[in-house]
Design an enzyme around this catalytic site. Structure first.
Site, short mmCIF file in Angstrom:
data_model
loop_
_atom_site.label_atom_id
_atom_site.label_comp_id
_atom_site.label_asym_id
_atom_site.label_seq_id
_atom_site.Cartn_x
_atom_site.Cartn_y
_atom_site.Cartn_z
N ALA A 179 6.48 101.57 45.89
CA ALA A 179 6.76 101.61 47.32
C ALA A 179 5.94 100.56 48.06
CB ALA A 179 6.48 103.01 47.88
N SER A 202 2.57 110.78 43.35
CA SER A 202 3.62 110.37 42.42
C SER A 202 3.47 108.92 42.03
CB SER A 202 5.01 110.63 43.00
OG SER A 202 5.53 109.49 43.64
N VAL A 203 4.15 108.56 40.94
CA VAL A 203 4.18 107.19 40.44
C VAL A 203 4.83 106.25 41.45
CG1 VAL A 203 6.41 107.43 39.26
CG2 VAL A 203 4.72 105.81 38.38
N LYS A 204 5.66 106.80 42.33
CA LYS A 204 6.42 105.98 43.27
C LYS A 204 5.55 105.27 44.31
CE LYS A 204 10.57 107.10 41.67
NZ LYS A 204 11.50 106.13 41.09
N ASP A 205 4.30 105.72 44.47
CA ASP A 205 3.40 105.03 45.39
C ASP A 205 3.26 103.56 45.01
OD1 ASP A 205 3.02 107.47 46.54
OD2 ASP A 205 0.90 107.66 46.03
#
Length: 452
Positions: free
Chosen positions: A48, A42-45
């Site tokens: 994060a 996901s883009v959230k890596d």
């Protein structure tokens, strides 16, 4: 030799892929930024790791500490990768509307998962916002990430995602379309792109039940806009500090049903297996097509992987329960086609009321046929059980044959829906013979409603 020192070094540089079939009717070049190629899918890596590294740098996160965050799942996965590589503990607080796959994945990578109810106010002590803050205050040597208000979230996309899109399109991008949740992706990318070319339009995808679109257009935070919705990863009932409305040119809202349907269409028509917010983004893009011209280059961001939604949008039974599958219903057989391969749920004459109650609860049924020597000899319904309960509350050990009613009426598989409706007006359920081998299924009023 060329290799990454650890999994975190593989984050970013995700591909831009031309969309062909799912965007038919859009008079522009549409490119998808496919963020599932990140190691956490996901883009959230991106954000994060940026948030963790910035917290390490200024001392908010200390060696051996515990990371605590409220997440819809994807940020938690990115944090989990960072926690594994850097040696931290992780507690993820997640709402109960998120898919089971997301919760299982977080546990698989070592996170402690705390599940909170969805349908509560943000200030409610049970909300995942409140629980995250409470756990952070109670846990020694912990750091509360707060992705909604943490500036490192948007900064990661300003430093990484935006420049990648600009370079991959050779600066020709004219529109950026993306679902909005915490606001980090849209705000960070928008800031970078508009610095390069102020004419680039930024469109946010919102969902019904969220406050973003109306607030952007009117400046009014309307509590009446807030209600529970199915779509995951986008929309909010708060205004995160990471949402910079001044950088966003407009919003469009997408229904839960359309989001689910287009999530499946992307997989079927493009071979790109992505998640729920991608379906919202594509449907939103189609709603905005009047804004695009043939020479335009439209980039839409796909947040996460379809593997997070196998039990939901990619499951026919779940889609059918939500009323999202487009099916043609003409006959009695059509009403039970979804369960035709499943065994008939029944109770035997010598079994007890407790057995019938258990099967009704387990299978969410209100009516059961009663069998004796493999023949249908009666029926039992919630009404029968309630009537018995009025007579005596001690009924669990009563034999079914003592309280059963007459058998359900058997109808032909080709009976019309009008005929089924007329019969169900006076009867709680019907039996339809699905084939010539006495294979029956029960039709209830709920089955008829599902056909509408």
């Amino acid at each position: 030799m060329k290799y990454a020192q650890n999994i975190l070094e593989t984050i970013g540089n995700t591909p831009l892929v031309k969309l062909n079939k799912v965007t038919e009717g859009v008079d522009a070049l549409v490119l998808a930024k496919v963020e599932t190629f990140n190691p956490g899918n996901s883009v959230k890596d991106r954000m994060a790791v940026k948030m963790v590294e910035d917290a390490e740098a200024d001392g908010r996160l200390k060696p051996g500490g515990t990371i605590i965050e409220g997440t819809s799942g994807n940020t938690g996965m990115g944090l989990a990768l960072a926690a594994i590589v850097k040696g931290y503990k992780l507690i993820c607080v997640i709402s109960d509307k998120q898919s089971k796959e997301k919760m299982d994945i977080l546990r698989a990578v070592g996170a402690e998962v705390v599940v909170c109810p969805t349908d509560v106010e943000p200030e409610d002590p049970r909300s995942y916002y409140s629980v995250s803050k409470r756990l952070a205050s109670e846990t020694p040597n912990s750091w509360y990430v707060n992705q909604y208000d943490n500036p490192s979230n948007a900064l990661s996309h300003y430093e990484q995602t935006g420049p990648e899109i600009w370079e991959q399109t050779d600066g020709k991008i004219t529109h950026f379309v993306v679902g909005v949740g915490t606001g980090g992706t849209i705000s960070g990318v928008a800031k970078f792109l508009k610095e390069k070319n102020p004419a680039i339009k930024i469109w946010g995808i919102d969902t019904y039940g969220s406050v973003f679109k109306k607030y952007h257009e009117t400046g009014v935070f309307d509590d009446n806009e807030i209600y529970s919705y199915v779509t995951e990863g986008i929309g909010e009932d708060i205004l995160p500090k990471n949402v910079d409305f001044s950088l966003i040119d407009g919003f469009t809202k997408v229904t839960d049903k359309d989001a689910a349907i287009y999530t499946r269409k992307i997989a079927l028509e493009e071979g790109i297996f992505v998640g729920n917010s991608a379906g919202s983004a594509i449907k939103g893009l189609l709603q905005l097509k009047k804004h695009f011209k043939p020479e335009d280059v439209v980039v839409v961001l796909f947040h996460d992987s379809g593997s997070r939604y196998v039990g939901k949008m990619f499951n026919d039974d779940w889609m059918r329960e939500q009323g999202y599958l487009k099916e043609e219903f003409a006959t009695a057989l059509d009403l039970v086609r979804y369960k035709i391969d499943k065994p008939l749920v029944f109770v035997r004459t010598e079994e007890l009321v407790s057995h019938a109650l258990y099967r009704m609860k387990k299978n969410q049924l209100t009516e059961l046929p009663v069998l004796d020597s493999n023949e249908i000899v009666g029926s039992v319904s919630q009404d029968d059980l309630l009537e018995r309960y009025r007579i005596s509350s001690n009924m669990e050990d009563v034999a079914i044959k003592e309280i059963m009613s007459i058998p359900f009426r058997v109808i032909d598989a080709d009976a019309s829906l009008v005929e089924v409706s007329d019969m169900l007006e006076n009867e709680g359920a019907l039996l339809v013979l699905c084939d010539g081998d006495k294979k029956y299924q029960v039709i209830t009023r709920a089955d008829l409603l599902n056909s509408i």
